[in-house]
Structures are given as C-alpha cells and as structure tokens.
Design an enzyme around this catalytic site. Structure first.
Site, PDB file in Angstrom:
ATOM      1  N   LYS A 161       0.890  -1.173   0.000  1.00 28.30           N
ATOM      2  CA  LYS A 161       0.000   0.000   0.000  1.00 28.30           C
ATOM      3  C   LYS A 161       0.927   1.222   0.000  1.00 28.30           C
ATOM      4  O   LYS A 161       1.254   1.785   1.050  1.00 28.30           O
ATOM      5  CB  LYS A 161      -0.906  -0.045   1.242  1.00 28.30           C
ATOM      6  CG  LYS A 161      -2.115   0.867   1.146  1.00 28.30           C
ATOM      7  CD  LYS A 161      -3.106   0.557   2.248  1.00 28.30           C
ATOM      8  CE  LYS A 161      -4.133   1.650   2.412  1.00 28.30           C
ATOM      9  NZ  LYS A 161      -4.980   1.889   1.248  1.00 28.30           N
TER      10      LYS A 161
HETATM   11  N1  PMP Z   1      -7.581  -2.188  -2.782  1.00 25.65           N
HETATM   12  C1  PMP Z   1      -7.074  -0.943  -2.692  1.00 25.65           C
HETATM   13  C2  PMP Z   1      -6.364  -0.369  -3.877  1.00 25.65           C
HETATM   14  C3  PMP Z   1      -7.205  -0.213  -1.510  1.00 25.65           C
HETATM   15  O1  PMP Z   1      -6.708   1.021  -1.425  1.00 25.65           O
HETATM   16  C4  PMP Z   1      -7.888  -0.786  -0.414  1.00 25.65           C
HETATM   17  C5  PMP Z   1      -8.045   0.009   0.857  1.00 25.65           C
HETATM   18  N2  PMP Z   1      -6.945  -0.143   1.693  1.00 25.65           N
HETATM   19  C6  PMP Z   1      -8.395  -2.088  -0.546  1.00 25.65           C
HETATM   20  C7  PMP Z   1      -8.228  -2.752  -1.743  1.00 25.65           C
HETATM   21  C8  PMP Z   1      -9.110  -2.753   0.600  1.00 25.65           C
HETATM   22  O2  PMP Z   1      -8.207  -3.042   1.641  1.00 25.65           O
HETATM   23  P1  PMP Z   1      -8.684  -3.070   3.156  1.00 25.65           P
HETATM   24  O3  PMP Z   1      -9.862  -3.968   3.198  1.00 25.65           O
HETATM   25  O4  PMP Z   1      -7.529  -3.646   3.888  1.00 25.65           O
HETATM   26  O5  PMP Z   1      -9.000  -1.680   3.555  1.00 25.65           O
END
Ligand code: PMP
Length: 318
Positions: A161
């Site tokens: 991320k």
């Molecule tokens: N894909 C992307 C590109 C994201 O930014 C997020 C948000 N963090 C997610 C998927 C979902 O991840 P999470 O459930 O851990 O928030």
C-alpha cells in the site's frame, strides 16, 4: 466543502504527539517528489465496550510489509505503533474515527536512490463517514469499468500500500467521476477483473461468492479476508479465482469491500443493472454480519476488535 480535520488537535510524529498545526513536511521531502511512502487506512468504531480498532495488528503488519517491500526501515515496532494509534485517538478524544499511519521518506536527500533519506512516521486520525456514502451502502452505487488497468506485478508491487502507486487509482477515480459514476472497477493487465480504486470486489453468481485471488494484482484487503470468513461462516461457498469482465455483467450481485467503503453493494455497472438493481440477498446477509463484527455486536468476531485502552502506560505529549 467542510474541513474533515477541523477539531483535530494532535498528530503523532516519530514517537511524540505534536500540535496539528506543526505537523507539516518540507517541500523537499523525498516522498513528495517520488511517491516514496507507504500507509494504512484503519477504522476505530464506537462499540459498547468503548472505542475499538478493527484488526489493528493486521493493518500494522501490512504496513511493515509494504515498508519492507520498498526497503524502508521503521524505527518503531508494531506494538509501539499500535500504542501510538490508541494514543492519538485518545488525545483527540474520538470515539469513532479513521486512522491514517504513513511511513515516508522525508527531508534530506534528493534523487531516485532513496536509502539515504530519513524515514518518518506519522499517525493522523479524523472522523470519516462511509466513503461511498450511507445511501450507497444501503442501496448500492453505480460503478464504471475503468479504461485504466490496475498496476501489475511486473512493474510495481500491488501487495504494497504505497503512496505513489495510488496515482493509478486516482486516474481511474477521476475518469469514473467525470463519467458520472461513484466508483471505478479496474481490470488487471490480463484483462481480468481486479478491484475498485480503493476496494476489493466480490461477485455473487448462482449462490456462490467469487473474488479475484492473490496473483490478480489485488491489494490483499483486510476486509476482503474478513468477508471471506464471514461468508463461509454463514454457509456460503467462496471461490478465489480469475474473474472475466463479462461475469460482472452476468452477476446476480456485486459488492466492494474496504476500510473506507466498508461493504458497499453495486447496483449498476456501466449501463448494466446488477440483479434487479437493488442489493441482493446474499450481499445483505454478509453485510449485516460484517457490520455487526465492525461495531462489536458480534461475539464470534470480537477478537477482531482491539479496544482503545482508557489510559496509556506513559503519556507521550511533547
Ligand atoms: N484495494 C485498494 C487499492 C485499496 O486502497 C484498499 C483500501 N486499503 C483495498 C483494496 C481494501 O483493503 P482493506 O480492506 O484492507 O482496507
């Protein structure tokens, strides 16, 4: 537009709470020029047991892994960062909030070789309602398949991320917005369905849930994982596999999941209505159980919530 940060007084930076106004970076910070940062989005919920953070340790593990992928040493342990998140929530006297830790290459060097630049860590919190709207969560949103493909394994690190990587999401988000949709769905480099601009995606076909797997360039969402478990616990079959674009249009139900969006159903994709244009039965069943888990109403998933202790062992106000 109202200022979402109004009322926030404290930001945690490199081990201390500092005044909101002083939490600034120099214009020559490395991350500003090259996108060399990694971050998390986490939510704290107002539960009957007080404020509690959803799957905090897992978010911090992903933060560490993102930093590792980009060779950024973090000067704080996951336990210290967990305590810092709680400290920041307490200091700002919030019961429910969004939590944004970021690890980034700061001020000191320029040029693409980043390893001599310092690594700074900050944590901010603020109140943030559902990202795709309460109305969207209840009745579904309209999304558009983006002409932009999701970043792939051969040029970036979809599992990380990382701040710079979000330019890809931003392109897709702007495109969908300008076309009058609330969200973008990106295909991967092979043309299979990947995810939303900031959410993972699930399709329901013939009573089964299908979601792209780990090799599909997804961000390995913490809510995705939670929803897979909840759906299985409810007795539904969940399959992780490549998903053809046509399956979106043929789906009985589609929804996206993420920390900011929580579980948001799709009611329309491009100009196709999904199902009868309203959130389907399976989506609603999984969403209800998921909301119970998030808000601490579910005994079964209580371990996913870390209560914010009323007081820290050692106050860190500078
Ligand atoms: N894909 C992307 C590109 C994201 O930014 C997020 C948000 N963090 C997610 C998927 C979902 O991840 P999470 O459930 O851990 O928030």
């Amino acid at each position: 537009m109202s200022n979402p940060f109004a009322g926030i007084r404290w930001i945690w930076k490199n081990g201390q709470l500092i005044d909101f106004e002083k939490a600034t970076v120099h214009v020559l910070s490395h991350a500003l020029h090259y996108g060399s940062g990694v971050f998390e989005g986490i939510r704290c919920y107002d539960t009957r047991q007080g404020p509690a953070v959803f799957r905090l340790a897992e978010h911090l593990r992903r933060l560490e892994n993102s930093a590792k992928a980009y060779r950024m040493p973090i000067a704080f342990s996951a336990d210290e960062l967990a305590e810092a998140c709680c400290e920041t929530i307490r200091a700002n006297e919030l019961q429910a909030c969004y939590i944004r830790p970021i690890v980034f290459r700061g001020y000191g060097t320029m040029g693409l070789f980043p390893l001599d630049a310092p690594v700074d860590v900050t944590i901010a919190v603020w109140e943030w309602g559902s990202y795709l709207g309460d109305e969207g969560k209840a009745n579904g949103i309209r999304a558009k398949v983006s002409s932009w493909r999701r970043i792939s394994h051969d040029s970036l690190i979809p599992h990380a991320k990382a701040t710079g990587q979000y330019l890809n999401s931003i392109l897709a988000k702007i495109e969908s917005h300008k076309a009058g949709y609330e969200e973008a769905i990106l295909l991967d480099d092979k043309g299979y369905v990947c995810e939303g601009s900031g959410e993972n995606i699930f399709v329901v076909r013939d009573g089964r849930l299908i979601t792209p797997g780990q090799t599909a360039s997804i961000l390995d969402g913490i809510n995705r994982k939670s929803i897979i478990q909840i759906a299985r616990d409810l007795g539904f079959e969940v399959v992780e596999r490549d998903l053809a674009r046509a399956e979106l249009y043929l789906a009985d139900e589609v929804f996206v999941s993420g920390t900011a969006a929580e579980l948001t159903p799709l009611r329309k994709l491009d100009d196709h209505a999904i199902g009868d244009g309203r959130p389907g039965e399976i989506t609603r069943a999984v969403q209800a159980a998921f909301e119970d888990a998030l808000h601490g109403r579910s005994e079964r998933y209580r371990e996913w919530l870390d209560p914010v202790p009323v007081q820290s062992a050692a106050p860190q106000v500078a």
